[in-house]
Design a protein around this motif. Structure first.
Motif, PDB file in Angstrom:
ATOM      1  N   VAL A   9     -88.783  16.178  32.095  1.00  0.00           N
ATOM      2  CA  VAL A   9     -87.996  14.973  32.355  1.00  0.00           C
ATOM      3  C   VAL A   9     -86.496  15.281  31.531  1.00  0.00           C
ATOM      4  CG1 VAL A   9     -87.760  12.332  32.025  1.00  0.00           C
ATOM      5  CG2 VAL A   9     -89.914  13.308  32.615  1.00  0.00           C
ATOM      6  N   GLY A  10     -86.731  15.424  30.212  1.00  0.00           N
ATOM      7  CA  GLY A  10     -85.471  15.883  29.509  1.00  0.00           C
ATOM      8  C   GLY A  10     -84.508  16.921  30.156  1.00  0.00           C
ATOM      9  N   ALA A  11     -85.184  17.758  30.777  1.00  0.00           N
ATOM     10  CA  ALA A  11     -84.613  18.928  31.280  1.00  0.00           C
ATOM     11  C   ALA A  11     -83.854  18.646  32.605  1.00  0.00           C
ATOM     12  CB  ALA A  11     -85.531  20.066  31.808  1.00  0.00           C
ATOM     13  N   ARG A  12     -84.581  17.804  33.350  1.00  0.00           N
ATOM     14  CA  ARG A  12     -84.023  16.818  34.546  1.00  0.00           C
ATOM     15  C   ARG A  12     -82.581  16.241  34.025  1.00  0.00           C
ATOM     16  NH1 ARG A  12     -89.381  15.755  36.119  1.00  0.00           N
ATOM     17  NH2 ARG A  12     -90.084  17.387  37.675  1.00  0.00           N
ATOM     18  N   VAL A  13     -82.451  15.239  32.917  1.00  0.00           N
ATOM     19  CA  VAL A  13     -81.661  14.534  32.538  1.00  0.00           C
ATOM     20  C   VAL A  13     -80.413  15.319  31.917  1.00  0.00           C
ATOM     21  CG1 VAL A  13     -80.921  12.999  30.551  1.00  0.00           C
ATOM     22  CG2 VAL A  13     -83.305  12.567  31.842  1.00  0.00           C
ATOM     23  N   HIS A  14     -80.704  16.691  31.583  1.00  0.00           N
ATOM     24  CA  HIS A  14     -79.868  17.535  31.098  1.00  0.00           C
ATOM     25  C   HIS A  14     -78.920  18.333  32.459  1.00  0.00           C
ATOM     26  CE1 HIS A  14     -80.999  16.634  26.953  1.00  0.00           C
ATOM     27  NE2 HIS A  14     -80.231  17.646  26.567  1.00  0.00           N
ATOM     28  N   GLY A  15     -79.510  18.087  33.521  1.00  0.00           N
ATOM     29  CA  GLY A  15     -78.986  18.653  34.656  1.00  0.00           C
ATOM     30  C   GLY A  15     -79.439  19.971  34.964  1.00  0.00           C
ATOM     31  N   LEU A  16     -80.546  20.211  34.739  1.00  0.00           N
ATOM     32  CA  LEU A  16     -81.119  21.772  35.092  1.00  0.00           C
ATOM     33  C   LEU A  16     -81.560  21.527  36.287  1.00  0.00           C
ATOM     34  CD1 LEU A  16     -83.191  22.827  31.890  1.00  0.00           C
ATOM     35  CD2 LEU A  16     -80.689  23.338  32.437  1.00  0.00           C
ATOM     36  N   GLY A  17     -81.567  22.580  37.310  1.00  0.00           N
ATOM     37  CA  GLY A  17     -81.825  22.666  38.533  1.00  0.00           C
ATOM     38  C   GLY A  17     -83.405  22.613  38.858  1.00  0.00           C
ATOM     39  N   PRO A  18     -83.972  22.465  39.980  1.00  0.00           N
ATOM     40  CA  PRO A  18     -85.349  22.388  40.371  1.00  0.00           C
ATOM     41  C   PRO A  18     -86.107  23.774  39.937  1.00  0.00           C
ATOM     42  CG  PRO A  18     -84.192  21.013  41.701  1.00  0.00           C
ATOM     43  CD  PRO A  18     -83.240  21.679  41.274  1.00  0.00           C
TER      44      PRO A  18
END
Length: 357
Positions: free
Chosen positions: A256-265
């Motif tokens: 979830v934190g990775a998604r918040v940081h804007g990392l791609g799927p």
């Protein structure tokens, strides 16, 4: 000798399955936590424990193989000399074969010679067993390697697609196909593929074997059908295990934190989630490794390929114990080596930690 092969395969499968590494799910790292270097001692201890287990399994399995061969009651001297032979002639030939020595002495000599590459000679053709196996082994190894490759490709591709489309149509289709594939025996799948590609779509050869030194393309083509038939069960199990593990990993806080940081799927799935979630899938491959090696022996008979299955079948019908024991020893060695490698990979994968940075 069929009983010998089945019993030994069962012993080996149980031992390798028991020796599989069972690890707990690693702790999900925090967002800002850097990947800490792993201490060398736990890794070394895991490798040493795996090697000791592999040696123990190999000794026990080969001892059971040799014991069952010795208990088969085969009398090669009487068969080779015929009914007109005297008891003195039979005793002389048994002495030549070394069958009049104590069992443990024969086993130690056999396993010592096998480690040095000497598996003895055939009782009936006098051809060195090692030479016969050297000709047949590449066929069985090619099928088993091809089945492993297809199982990994099908399993990981299906598991990842099912996990990232959880609850969707693709997920349901992959789950259904995995369930069906897991229930189809390899020999049934082989017969179905032969019928399909012999009459409906004549694309692949349905029998025979072409060595790679003659034609790489023909060699790869003749391996497709037997490899696919053998890979279905393992691929389905890998897909199910990976889907379940990956769905859980994708719900962790660091993802979830990775998604918040804007990392791609793609980066999230393949770089951060998949290395952590792949442990159960690799464990499933470890469970199926003995079946892939043993199944190659059966599959090659259906496709008329001159591998270890054909060699062992002819030797068993003749009562040629050294050849059957040599085939089983090589099969056991391959299973133990593959199991040890997978255990080491699984133990390292289970300790893999990624940051979301």
């Amino acid at each position: 000798m069929t009983t010998t092969a089945v019993t030994t395969t069962a012993v080996t499968t149980t031992a390798v399955t028991t020796a599989a590494v069972t690890t707990e799910a690693p702790r999900a790292p925090d967002i800002d936590e850097a990947a800490a270097p792993r201490a060398p001692w736990p890794v070394l201890r895991s490798v040493v424990a795996t090697l000791l287990t592999a040696v123990t399994v190999f000794v026990l399995a080969t001892f059971a193989t040799f014991a069952l061969g010795a208990a088969s009651g085969s009398d090669p001297a009487a068969v080779a000399l015929g009914e007109v032979a005297t008891q003195a002639d039979v005793d002389r030939l048994n002495h030549q074969f070394g069958l009049d020595r104590p069992f443990l002495v024969r086993y130690v000599d056999w396993i010592g010679g096998a480690i040095g590459g000497d598996l003895g000679n055939s009782w009936f053709t006098t051809i060195p067993v090692g030479d016969s196996i050297a000709q047949a082994f590449p066929v069985s190894l090619s099928i088993a390697a091809g089945a492993t490759l297809f199982a990994l490709v099908f399993g990981f591709l299906g598991g990842v697609l099912a996990a990232v489309t959880r609850g969707g149509a693709i997920d349901r289709v992959i789950t259904l196909l995995s369930t069906v594939a897991a229930t189809v025996p390899a020999f049934v799948a082989a017969i179905g593929l032969i019928l399909l590609f012999s009459y409906a779509i004549p694309v692949f050869p349905v029998a025979g074997y072409t060595p790679p030194e003659r034609s790489i393309a023909a060699w790869l083509t003749c391996l497709v059908l037997p490899s696919v038939a053998l890979s279905l069960d393992a691929g389905a199990d890998i897909a199910r295990q990976l889907r379940t593990s990956l769905v859980g990993t994708l719900g962790e806080n660091f993802i979830v934190g990775a998604r918040v940081h804007g990392l791609g799927p793609g980066r999230i799935v393949f770089r951060h989630a998949l290395p952590i979630a792949s442990g159960p899938a690799l464990s499933a491959l470890g469970v199926h490794a003995p079946r892939l090696v043993g199944g190659a022996v059966i599959t090659e008979v259906i496709f008329g390929m001159p591998g270890l299955g054909q060699l062992a079948n002819r030797a068993a019908l003749q009562g040629d114990v050294p050849v059957v024991q040599g085939v089983l020893l090589v099969t056991i060695a391959v299973i133990v080596v593959v199991g040890a490698i997978l255990n080491i990979v699984i133990s390292r994968t289970a300790g893999t930690e990624r940051s979301a940075a």
